[in-house]
Design a protein around this motif. Structure first.
Motif, PDB file in Angstrom:
ATOM      1  N   LEU A 130      41.868  48.004  24.017  1.00 50.67           N
ATOM      2  CA  LEU A 130      40.439  48.225  24.255  1.00 50.67           C
ATOM      3  C   LEU A 130      39.973  47.387  25.441  1.00 50.67           C
ATOM      4  O   LEU A 130      40.546  46.338  25.731  1.00 50.67           O
ATOM      5  N   GLN A 131      38.930  47.840  26.099  1.00 49.89           N
ATOM      6  CA  GLN A 131      38.387  47.139  27.265  1.00 49.89           C
ATOM      7  C   GLN A 131      37.037  46.519  26.919  1.00 49.89           C
ATOM      8  O   GLN A 131      36.165  47.198  26.393  1.00 49.89           O
ATOM      9  N   PRO A 132      36.854  45.230  27.236  1.00 50.56           N
ATOM     10  CA  PRO A 132      35.583  44.583  26.928  1.00 50.56           C
ATOM     11  C   PRO A 132      34.511  44.954  27.946  1.00 50.56           C
ATOM     12  O   PRO A 132      34.795  45.473  29.024  1.00 50.56           O
ATOM     13  N   SER A 133      33.287  44.643  27.590  1.00 45.77           N
ATOM     14  CA  SER A 133      32.195  44.756  28.551  1.00 45.77           C
ATOM     15  C   SER A 133      32.409  43.691  29.627  1.00 45.77           C
ATOM     16  O   SER A 133      33.268  42.813  29.489  1.00 45.77           O
ATOM     17  N   ALA A 134      31.617  43.741  30.665  1.00 43.93           N
ATOM     18  CA  ALA A 134      31.673  42.693  31.690  1.00 43.93           C
ATOM     19  C   ALA A 134      31.145  41.395  31.093  1.00 43.93           C
ATOM     20  O   ALA A 134      30.262  41.417  30.228  1.00 43.93           O
ATOM     21  N   PRO A 135      31.651  40.244  31.541  1.00 43.14           N
ATOM     22  CA  PRO A 135      31.126  38.983  31.015  1.00 43.14           C
ATOM     23  C   PRO A 135      29.653  38.825  31.396  1.00 43.14           C
ATOM     24  O   PRO A 135      29.243  39.195  32.491  1.00 43.14           O
ATOM     25  N   LEU A 136      28.894  38.284  30.485  1.00 44.22           N
ATOM     26  CA  LEU A 136      27.463  38.114  30.701  1.00 44.22           C
ATOM     27  C   LEU A 136      27.202  36.726  31.269  1.00 44.22           C
ATOM     28  O   LEU A 136      27.610  35.722  30.678  1.00 44.22           O
ATOM     29  N   ALA A 137      26.515  36.680  32.395  1.00 48.36           N
ATOM     30  CA  ALA A 137      26.159  35.401  33.008  1.00 48.36           C
ATOM     31  C   ALA A 137      24.728  35.003  32.657  1.00 48.36           C
ATOM     32  O   ALA A 137      24.367  33.840  32.749  1.00 48.36           O
ATOM     33  N   GLY A 138      23.917  35.965  32.231  1.00 49.95           N
ATOM     34  CA  GLY A 138      22.512  35.701  31.934  1.00 49.95           C
ATOM     35  C   GLY A 138      22.276  35.359  30.475  1.00 49.95           C
ATOM     36  O   GLY A 138      23.174  34.931  29.750  1.00 49.95           O
ATOM     37  N   ALA A 147      27.982  40.317  22.991  1.00 46.56           N
ATOM     38  CA  ALA A 147      28.248  40.123  24.417  1.00 46.56           C
ATOM     39  C   ALA A 147      29.145  38.892  24.540  1.00 46.56           C
ATOM     40  O   ALA A 147      29.200  38.051  23.641  1.00 46.56           O
ATOM     41  N   TRP A 148      29.851  38.783  25.656  1.00 48.40           N
ATOM     42  CA  TRP A 148      30.698  37.619  25.863  1.00 48.40           C
ATOM     43  C   TRP A 148      30.429  37.040  27.242  1.00 48.40           C
ATOM     44  O   TRP A 148      29.953  37.726  28.143  1.00 48.40           O
ATOM     45  N   GLY A 149      30.688  35.760  27.366  1.00 45.98           N
ATOM     46  CA  GLY A 149      30.481  35.117  28.653  1.00 45.98           C
ATOM     47  C   GLY A 149      31.185  33.779  28.706  1.00 45.98           C
ATOM     48  O   GLY A 149      31.517  33.184  27.681  1.00 45.98           O
ATOM     49  N   TYR A 150      31.392  33.320  29.927  1.00 48.72           N
ATOM     50  CA  TYR A 150      32.043  32.038  30.153  1.00 48.72           C
ATOM     51  C   TYR A 150      31.042  30.907  29.949  1.00 48.72           C
ATOM     52  O   TYR A 150      30.028  30.836  30.637  1.00 48.72           O
ATOM     53  N   ASP A 151      31.319  30.070  28.963  1.00 48.04           N
ATOM     54  CA  ASP A 151      30.500  28.912  28.616  1.00 48.04           C
ATOM     55  C   ASP A 151      29.022  29.277  28.424  1.00 48.04           C
ATOM     56  O   ASP A 151      28.138  28.493  28.722  1.00 48.04           O
ATOM     57  N   ASN A 152      28.778  30.487  27.909  1.00 46.66           N
ATOM     58  CA  ASN A 152      27.419  30.993  27.702  1.00 46.66           C
ATOM     59  C   ASN A 152      27.075  30.893  26.220  1.00 46.66           C
ATOM     60  O   ASN A 152      27.592  31.641  25.396  1.00 46.66           O
ATOM     61  N   ARG A 153      26.188  29.980  25.867  1.00 42.86           N
ATOM     62  CA  ARG A 153      25.830  29.740  24.473  1.00 42.86           C
ATOM     63  C   ARG A 153      24.802  30.730  23.927  1.00 42.86           C
ATOM     64  O   ARG A 153      24.354  30.594  22.798  1.00 42.86           O
ATOM     65  N   THR A 154      24.452  31.741  24.702  1.00 40.62           N
ATOM     66  CA  THR A 154      23.532  32.775  24.212  1.00 40.62           C
ATOM     67  C   THR A 154      24.273  34.039  23.808  1.00 40.62           C
ATOM     68  O   THR A 154      23.648  34.992  23.353  1.00 40.62           O
ATOM     69  N   THR A 155      25.585  34.052  23.962  1.00 43.25           N
ATOM     70  CA  THR A 155      26.385  35.224  23.620  1.00 43.25           C
ATOM     71  C   THR A 155      27.091  35.016  22.284  1.00 43.25           C
ATOM     72  O   THR A 155      27.351  33.883  21.877  1.00 43.25           O
ATOM     73  N   GLY A 156      27.413  36.102  21.624  1.00 38.54           N
ATOM     74  CA  GLY A 156      28.141  36.023  20.359  1.00 38.54           C
ATOM     75  C   GLY A 156      29.573  35.577  20.543  1.00 38.54           C
ATOM     76  O   GLY A 156      30.161  34.958  19.656  1.00 38.54           O
ATOM     77  N   LEU A 157      30.144  35.903  21.691  1.00 36.37           N
ATOM     78  CA  LEU A 157      31.523  35.524  21.995  1.00 36.37           C
ATOM     79  C   LEU A 157      31.504  34.663  23.250  1.00 36.37           C
ATOM     80  O   LEU A 157      31.225  35.148  24.341  1.00 36.37           O
ATOM     81  N   ARG A 158      31.749  33.400  23.076  1.00 30.99           N
ATOM     82  CA  ARG A 158      31.688  32.438  24.186  1.00 30.99           C
ATOM     83  C   ARG A 158      33.107  32.023  24.561  1.00 30.99           C
ATOM     84  O   ARG A 158      33.946  31.808  23.685  1.00 30.99           O
ATOM     85  N   ILE A 159      33.354  31.917  25.852  1.00 29.60           N
ATOM     86  CA  ILE A 159      34.632  31.420  26.344  1.00 29.60           C
ATOM     87  C   ILE A 159      34.369  30.007  26.865  1.00 29.60           C
ATOM     88  O   ILE A 159      33.806  29.836  27.949  1.00 29.60           O
ATOM     89  N   PRO A 160      34.711  28.983  26.077  1.00 33.88           N
ATOM     90  CA  PRO A 160      34.438  27.608  26.503  1.00 33.88           C
ATOM     91  C   PRO A 160      35.226  27.246  27.760  1.00 33.88           C
ATOM     92  O   PRO A 160      36.348  27.735  27.969  1.00 33.88           O
ATOM     93  N   ALA A 161      34.653  26.384  28.580  1.00 38.49           N
ATOM     94  CA  ALA A 161      35.367  25.880  29.745  1.00 38.49           C
ATOM     95  C   ALA A 161      36.569  25.083  29.249  1.00 38.49           C
ATOM     96  O   ALA A 161      36.435  24.226  28.372  1.00 38.49           O
ATOM     97  N   SER A 162      37.747  25.407  29.764  1.00 44.57           N
ATOM     98  CA  SER A 162      38.963  24.725  29.309  1.00 44.57           C
ATOM     99  C   SER A 162      40.088  24.945  30.302  1.00 44.57           C
ATOM    100  O   SER A 162      39.992  25.793  31.198  1.00 44.57           O
ATOM    101  N   GLN A 163      41.146  24.223  30.107  1.00 46.51           N
ATOM    102  CA  GLN A 163      42.368  24.435  30.867  1.00 46.51           C
ATOM    103  C   GLN A 163      43.009  25.735  30.373  1.00 46.51           C
ATOM    104  O   GLN A 163      42.799  26.135  29.221  1.00 46.51           O
ATOM    105  N   PRO A 164      43.829  26.399  31.185  1.00 43.94           N
ATOM    106  CA  PRO A 164      44.464  27.652  30.756  1.00 43.94           C
ATOM    107  C   PRO A 164      45.241  27.540  29.450  1.00 43.94           C
ATOM    108  O   PRO A 164      45.236  28.462  28.640  1.00 43.94           O
ATOM    109  N   VAL A 165      45.867  26.413  29.190  1.00 42.32           N
ATOM    110  CA  VAL A 165      46.638  26.233  27.962  1.00 42.32           C
ATOM    111  C   VAL A 165      45.738  26.269  26.724  1.00 42.32           C
ATOM    112  O   VAL A 165      46.191  26.597  25.632  1.00 42.32           O
ATOM    113  N   ALA A 166      44.462  25.977  26.904  1.00 42.73           N
ATOM    114  CA  ALA A 166      43.520  25.935  25.782  1.00 42.73           C
ATOM    115  C   ALA A 166      42.522  27.093  25.809  1.00 42.73           C
ATOM    116  O   ALA A 166      41.516  27.051  25.096  1.00 42.73           O
TER     117      ALA A 166
END
Length: 180
Positions: A128-136, A76-95
């Motif tokens: 390919l299309q990802p699942s929805a980002p996981l917030a939980g 699963a993936w999520g924004y700044d979610n440390r319980t997911t295998g794929l995490r999107i860290p909070a960052s500026q767009p360039v990073a």
């Protein structure tokens, strides 16, 4: 530009892709996430289980993939979610980057990075299309990853994608060594 770092018993791979001009292709000019960014995530989700043997190469590697262990149990993936295998860290767009949290500290970093990049590139190429980002809580989701070295070995041995991405000789040889 993948960067490998070790955190306890895991290796976190922070991956972004830049074009020939050095621009991060995961962000659009307005700062929003790009379509290739979504495709890259989807590639990791789709092909990651087939390449799990490259992220967790030993019998004991699989002991860490249990709910609440700080190691992910799915892709699963999520924004700044440390319980997911794929995490999107909070960052500026360039990073903007994808943090693949699946690889163990016992994995060969070159193989873990190669597996991540190959899966992400395939996601972009195949759109390919990802699942929805996981917030939980990611541990509340289905496990999704092979739970043993035997299961991971079986998936890689039967993966058309692994053979296409890494070659017949590599997959056959790698799996033969891991089957011993």
């Amino acid at each position: 530009k993948p960067i490998a770092g070790s955190a306890g018993s895991s290796m976190h791979l922070h991956i972004s892709v830049v074009d020939a001009d050095g621009q991060n292709i995961f962000s659009q000019a307005d700062g929003s996430a790009s379509t290739p960014f979504a495709h890259f995530i989807a590639g990791l989700q789709h092909y990651g289980p087939e390449l799990m043997l490259m992220f967790a190469p030993h019998v004991n590697s699989y002991r860490r993939y249990v709910a609440g262990s700080q190691a992910p149990t799915n892709l699963a993936w999520g924004y700044d979610n440390r319980t997911t295998g794929l995490r999107i860290p909070a960052s500026q767009p360039v990073a903007r980057r994808v943090e693949n949290r699946v690889a163990g500290a016992d994995a060969n970093p070159y193989l873990a990075i190669a597996a991540s990049l190959a899966a992400g590139l395939a996601g972009i190429q195949e759109q390919l299309q990802p699942s929805a980002p996981l917030a939980g809580n990611g541990y509340d989701e289905a496990h999704g990853l092979p739970r043993s070295m035997e299961a991971a070995l079986h998936q890689m041995q039967h993966s058309r994608f692994a053979r296409q991405a890494f070659g017949e000789y590599f997959v056959t040889g790698y799996c033969a060594v891991k089957a011993l």
